[in-house]
Scaffold this motif. Sequence first.
Motif, PDB file in Angstrom:
ATOM      1  N   LEU A   1      -0.934   0.359   2.385  1.00  0.00           N
ATOM      2  CA  LEU A   1      -0.850  -0.929   2.598  1.00  0.00           C
ATOM      3  C   LEU A   1      -0.841  -1.384   4.121  1.00  0.00           C
TER       4      LEU A   1
ATOM      5  N   ARG B   1      -8.269  -7.455   5.286  1.00  0.00           N
ATOM      6  CA  ARG B   1      -8.080  -6.764   4.000  1.00  0.00           C
ATOM      7  C   ARG B   1      -6.987  -7.122   3.307  1.00  0.00           C
TER       8      ARG B   1
ATOM      9  N   SER C   1      -7.151 -10.450   1.916  1.00  0.00           N
ATOM     10  CA  SER C   1      -8.166 -10.413   0.659  1.00  0.00           C
ATOM     11  C   SER C   1      -7.329 -10.106  -0.466  1.00  0.00           C
ATOM     12  N   LEU C   2      -6.609  -9.074  -0.362  1.00  0.00           N
ATOM     13  CA  LEU C   2      -5.877  -8.410  -1.550  1.00  0.00           C
ATOM     14  C   LEU C   2      -5.000  -9.435  -2.127  1.00  0.00           C
TER      15      LEU C   2
END
Length: 225
Positions: free
Chosen positions: A205, A212, A215-216
């Motif tokens: 992560l 990104r 978004s997660l």
Amino acid sequence: MTINPVLKIIRAKKFGVLIRDARVNSGKSLVDCATAIGLSADELGAIEYGERPPTLPELEILAYYLEVPLDHFRGNEILKTDGNKKSFDPAEIKQLRQNEIGALIHKVRIEADLSIEELAEKAGIAPSSLQSYEQGEVPIPIPELEILTLVLNNSMQDFEDQASIVGSWFVEQRNMREFLNLPKELQSFVSKPVNRPYLELAIKLSELKVERLRSLAEGLLEITL
């Protein structure tokens, strides 16, 4: 349940082998180790030869003194001597590092769009000396290196060894200090093998771009709501 007395003799011999191996591997003398755990050299010698087993407090203090995990003495393997240290050549490492530091100074100077003369003037160093430093012909005194890093907007850590035997040891020591500075609950969490998947996930992560990650996070929120 009856315990075979021979097992105790074997166990004492095993402790002796592991203790002697750990002591020799550390470079400590029999007298030094004996003094550290409050025994005479003869008493520790008797333990190493398996003539008498150590007590737990003696083993604990010895493990601490030799910087060896206590669990090592419960196992069956002797300590492995680092073969790299046997072939340790300080002259070779110093020359290699001298070349690396010189090359890095050259690289940073070019990126800063400075000539040798310009950097030398700013740092108060003779141009000929600076050229010799960059080419790795002459070792750089630390005060002059500190001035160069200041002028070039770098830090001394940028020039520290990271790759050789010595540098790897520095990195390990720094990582250990950082680990020991963590709160106790985090140290406990990191130390448990069962938590390794979570740590590996955290590493992955941390390598993701902000977009990104966002978004997660939004996806997780949608699932939980």
